[in-house]
Design an enzyme around this catalytic site. Sequence first.
Site, PDB file in Angstrom:
ATOM      1  N   GLU A 132      10.217   1.741  10.461  1.00  0.00           N
ATOM      2  CA  GLU A 132      11.112   2.893  10.630  1.00  0.00           C
ATOM      3  C   GLU A 132      10.226   4.121  10.668  1.00  0.00           C
ATOM      4  O   GLU A 132       9.429   4.342   9.754  1.00  0.00           O
ATOM      5  CB  GLU A 132      12.122   2.960   9.491  1.00  0.00           C
ATOM      6  CG  GLU A 132      13.094   1.771   9.483  1.00  0.00           C
ATOM      7  CD  GLU A 132      13.824   1.557  10.803  1.00  0.00           C
ATOM      8  OE1 GLU A 132      14.092   2.526  11.536  1.00  0.00           O
ATOM      9  OE2 GLU A 132      14.117   0.380  11.133  1.00  0.00           O
ATOM     10  N   GLU A 163       8.140  16.436  15.986  1.00  0.00           N
ATOM     11  CA  GLU A 163       8.516  16.309  14.569  1.00  0.00           C
ATOM     12  C   GLU A 163       7.517  17.102  13.726  1.00  0.00           C
ATOM     13  O   GLU A 163       6.315  16.825  13.740  1.00  0.00           O
ATOM     14  CB  GLU A 163       8.497  14.837  14.126  1.00  0.00           C
ATOM     15  CG  GLU A 163       9.000  14.682  12.686  1.00  0.00           C
ATOM     16  CD  GLU A 163       8.839  13.261  12.130  1.00  0.00           C
ATOM     17  OE1 GLU A 163       7.728  12.711  12.187  1.00  0.00           O
ATOM     18  OE2 GLU A 163       9.836  12.722  11.610  1.00  0.00           O
ATOM     19  N   LYS A 175       0.845  -1.192   0.000  1.00  0.00           N
ATOM     20  CA  LYS A 175       0.000   0.000   0.000  1.00  0.00           C
ATOM     21  C   LYS A 175       0.882   1.244   0.000  1.00  0.00           C
ATOM     22  O   LYS A 175       1.437   1.622   1.029  1.00  0.00           O
ATOM     23  CB  LYS A 175      -0.901   0.030   1.236  1.00  0.00           C
ATOM     24  CG  LYS A 175      -2.011   1.066   1.099  1.00  0.00           C
ATOM     25  CD  LYS A 175      -2.451   1.664   2.411  1.00  0.00           C
ATOM     26  CE  LYS A 175      -1.614   2.812   2.848  1.00  0.00           C
ATOM     27  NZ  LYS A 175      -1.537   3.977   1.937  1.00  0.00           N
ATOM     28  N   THR A 216       5.321   7.818  13.567  1.00  0.00           N
ATOM     29  CA  THR A 216       5.379   6.977  14.761  1.00  0.00           C
ATOM     30  C   THR A 216       3.993   6.575  15.252  1.00  0.00           C
ATOM     31  O   THR A 216       3.752   5.412  15.593  1.00  0.00           O
ATOM     32  CB  THR A 216       6.146   7.743  15.866  1.00  0.00           C
ATOM     33  OG1 THR A 216       7.472   7.956  15.388  1.00  0.00           O
ATOM     34  CG2 THR A 216       6.193   6.986  17.174  1.00  0.00           C
ATOM     35  N   GLY A 234       6.957   5.249   8.096  1.00  0.00           N
ATOM     36  CA  GLY A 234       6.013   6.362   8.174  1.00  0.00           C
ATOM     37  C   GLY A 234       6.066   6.948   9.566  1.00  0.00           C
ATOM     38  O   GLY A 234       7.053   6.758  10.298  1.00  0.00           O
ATOM     39  N   CYS A 245      13.210  11.850   7.107  1.00  0.00           N
ATOM     40  CA  CYS A 245      13.142  11.424   8.500  1.00  0.00           C
ATOM     41  C   CYS A 245      14.431  11.801   9.216  1.00  0.00           C
ATOM     42  O   CYS A 245      14.449  12.012  10.415  1.00  0.00           O
ATOM     43  CB  CYS A 245      12.915   9.927   8.568  1.00  0.00           C
ATOM     44  SG  CYS A 245      14.000   9.047   7.465  1.00  0.00           S
TER      45      CYS A 245
HETATM   46  P1  NAD Z   1       2.354   8.730   7.329  1.00  0.00           P
HETATM   47  O1  NAD Z   1       2.444   8.112   8.666  1.00  0.00           O
HETATM   48  O2  NAD Z   1       1.347   9.797   7.110  1.00  0.00           O
HETATM   49  O3  NAD Z   1       2.035   7.605   6.223  1.00  0.00           O
HETATM   50  C1  NAD Z   1       2.854   6.468   6.075  1.00  0.00           C
HETATM   51  C2  NAD Z   1       2.012   5.359   5.460  1.00  0.00           C
HETATM   52  O4  NAD Z   1       1.053   4.921   6.429  1.00  0.00           O
HETATM   53  C3  NAD Z   1       1.207   5.801   4.241  1.00  0.00           C
HETATM   54  O5  NAD Z   1       1.161   4.755   3.299  1.00  0.00           O
HETATM   55  C4  NAD Z   1      -0.153   6.064   4.834  1.00  0.00           C
HETATM   56  O6  NAD Z   1      -1.205   5.962   3.899  1.00  0.00           O
HETATM   57  C5  NAD Z   1      -0.247   4.980   5.876  1.00  0.00           C
HETATM   58  N1  NAD Z   1      -1.193   5.276   6.956  1.00  0.00           N
HETATM   59  C6  NAD Z   1      -1.625   6.478   7.385  1.00  0.00           C
HETATM   60  N2  NAD Z   1      -2.504   6.324   8.390  1.00  0.00           N
HETATM   61  C7  NAD Z   1      -2.616   4.998   8.599  1.00  0.00           C
HETATM   62  C8  NAD Z   1      -3.362   4.198   9.499  1.00  0.00           C
HETATM   63  N3  NAD Z   1      -4.157   4.759  10.413  1.00  0.00           N
HETATM   64  N4  NAD Z   1      -3.219   2.858   9.438  1.00  0.00           N
HETATM   65  C9  NAD Z   1      -2.397   2.286   8.545  1.00  0.00           C
HETATM   66  N5  NAD Z   1      -1.666   2.996   7.647  1.00  0.00           N
HETATM   67  C10 NAD Z   1      -1.775   4.325   7.681  1.00  0.00           C
HETATM   68  O7  NAD Z   1       3.814   9.239   6.962  1.00  0.00           O
HETATM   69  P2  NAD Z   1       4.291  10.084   5.699  1.00  0.00           P
HETATM   70  O8  NAD Z   1       3.814  11.488   5.875  1.00  0.00           O
HETATM   71  O9  NAD Z   1       4.017   9.403   4.432  1.00  0.00           O
HETATM   72  O10 NAD Z   1       5.871  10.040   5.917  1.00  0.00           O
HETATM   73  C11 NAD Z   1       6.501  10.847   6.848  1.00  0.00           C
HETATM   74  C12 NAD Z   1       6.821  10.105   8.133  1.00  0.00           C
HETATM   75  O11 NAD Z   1       7.610   8.962   7.833  1.00  0.00           O
HETATM   76  C13 NAD Z   1       7.658  10.934   9.097  1.00  0.00           C
HETATM   77  O12 NAD Z   1       7.220  10.714  10.417  1.00  0.00           O
HETATM   78  C14 NAD Z   1       9.066  10.395   8.866  1.00  0.00           C
HETATM   79  O13 NAD Z   1       9.925  10.612   9.963  1.00  0.00           O
HETATM   80  C15 NAD Z   1       8.795   8.964   8.625  1.00  0.00           C
HETATM   81  N6  NAD Z   1       9.873   8.330   7.873  1.00  0.00           N
HETATM   82  C16 NAD Z   1      10.763   7.574   8.564  1.00  0.00           C
HETATM   83  C17 NAD Z   1      11.834   6.985   7.907  1.00  0.00           C
HETATM   84  C18 NAD Z   1      12.829   6.160   8.658  1.00  0.00           C
HETATM   85  O14 NAD Z   1      13.613   5.461   8.036  1.00  0.00           O
HETATM   86  N7  NAD Z   1      12.831   6.194   9.986  1.00  0.00           N
HETATM   87  C19 NAD Z   1      11.985   7.161   6.537  1.00  0.00           C
HETATM   88  C20 NAD Z   1      11.039   7.930   5.849  1.00  0.00           C
HETATM   89  C21 NAD Z   1       9.983   8.507   6.535  1.00  0.00           C
END
Ligand code: NAD
Length: 542
Positions: A293, A425, A212, A267, A265, A327
């Site tokens: 992550e 963040e 997804k 936390t 994504g 991130c």
């Molecule tokens: P996000 O949490 O909004 O979305 C991540 C994924 O989760 C998407 O596919 C989204 O559709 C899905 N999602 C959203 N709500 C959900 C739910 N309730 N249940 C299941 N899935 C759900 O994050 P984003 O805005 O796409 O990315 C940014 C975040 O990702 C930041 O917090 C960043 O620090 C983190 N990130 C971490 C790393 C790492 O390696 N640590 C790398 C890249 C991004």
Amino acid sequence: MPKGFFHVPKAVNEPVKSYAPNSPEKAAVLAAYKKMWNETIDVPNYIGNEEIRTGNTRNMSAPHDHQHIVGTYHLAEKKHIEKAIASALEARKNWANMAWEQRAAIFLKAAELIAGPYRARINAATMIAQSKTIYQAEIDASCELIDFLRYNVEFMTQIYNDQPKSISDVWNRVEYRPLEGFVYAITPFNFTAIAANLPASAALMGNTVVWKPSDSQVFSAKIIIDVFKEAGVPDGVINVVFGDPVMITDTILAHPDFAGVHYTGSTFVFKEIWKKIGNNIHTYKTYPRIVGETGGKDFVLAHPSANVKQVVTGITRGAFEFQGQKCSAASRGYIPQSLWPAVKEQLITDVKSMKMGSPEDFGNFITAVIHEGSFDKLAKAIDQAKADSDAEIIVGGNYDKSKGYFIEPTVIVTTNPKYATMETELFGPVMTIYVYDDKKWAETLALVDGTSEYALTGAIFSQDRYAIEEATLALQNSAGNFYINDKPTGAVVGMQPFGGARASGTNDKAGSMQNLLRWVSPRTIKETFVTPEDYRYPFLGE
Ligand code: NAD
């Protein structure tokens, strides 16, 4: 079955192209950008050998020109998610038993397709719909993704090579089986490479996947899907579904054959997923692997011995490239009073020199943030800083969403080391700095370690080896990727395995062998050549 101990090509990191004026790569990527900008694509769900268009669509647009639509994608319903799971389980029957060198060949081919014929398109897609500058697109969508694909194949062979001892009449073997069931990959918007790697790494190890992607990354996800198809990933091995993340996740996590989640994504979302897995634990046939992550609040700490220009560049590149939406992006800084006047002056000059606009104009260092939700959150934090007596904006602080979601790179200076933007963040081009008393170096180390729930990346700048040693020890749990005299971003596959602990994730290190080990379940086989035929041991002769 293999009839040889095959050696895979030695993994090498893909060289980053320069995109200098008049270079052929610049002409190629701009041509791809123009072509893709003027077309609209329609992206279905990919389930088994079917392309499923539900008619319930969402638009894809460019964050730097949000009225410009570049395509639509179709939202899946619950029955499609169930179909995707069934398709993954069906495909597993052949895929899990396929000889490893066939799987390796598919993903090595995918790497070369991106390095060559797909490079301009995958970079242009990432520039258009994720608003990356060409350099940011190149190091992500091309180089990092190619590196993931090449290195993972090498790591897979290293894992397979790890075998137990045997003796002359007993041969011990370990077989690295894929997980029993299917893997769920959930990917973020901010890295095209991560989007491809999360499903691909599990699939390489013999698993089948339901993937997804993020709603804000579908445009470049389509290129990834095209590459995987052309490379020969069989139907049903990576099924792609779009839509309501909660419905999709709940459907998948309720399935008895759910064997693992590969997530990147924020936390909060990861913790919710973990909770749901816990609630469903009696449903599953196997304990699922949980790999995630997540967020960061990454620091730059300067010691009084630091070089001012290096500190400022660590902040400007570390905090503002890709609008701080990495991130690993620096978002809190600790500068000693003795250096602050020089750091401040250089920082303001450098930030003011940054041009902001469309990534099509290669002169722009800053483009737009990903979507309106992110823009509004950042604008609110900036307004709050303008109102708060313990915060001062020294450069930036303006924003405008009339055409694109543009937030100026912004530096806040606070007198409160626990100020909201030192801890939370924001995921945007906002850097907050606390100026500390030079005499309080040890206290500042404790402050850096104790501020925010995260532990992803961090950088220290110092010319004093004792200070470097002290900080390396004091901050050993503050960051999973720790940088000395360098910015905290830009980890390279095979060189700096990436991931953090605390609220930043399970630290399974993307782009390393450790990560791939999570997608296998070893079986130990002991074969005895001369098998005992009497239960009586010699000692019983007494
Ligand atoms: P996000 O949490 O909004 O979305 C991540 C994924 O989760 C998407 O596919 C989204 O559709 C899905 N999602 C959203 N709500 C959900 C739910 N309730 N249940 C299941 N899935 C759900 O994050 P984003 O805005 O796409 O990315 C940014 C975040 O990702 C930041 O917090 C960043 O620090 C983190 N990130 C971490 C790393 C790492 O390696 N640590 C790398 C890249 C991004």
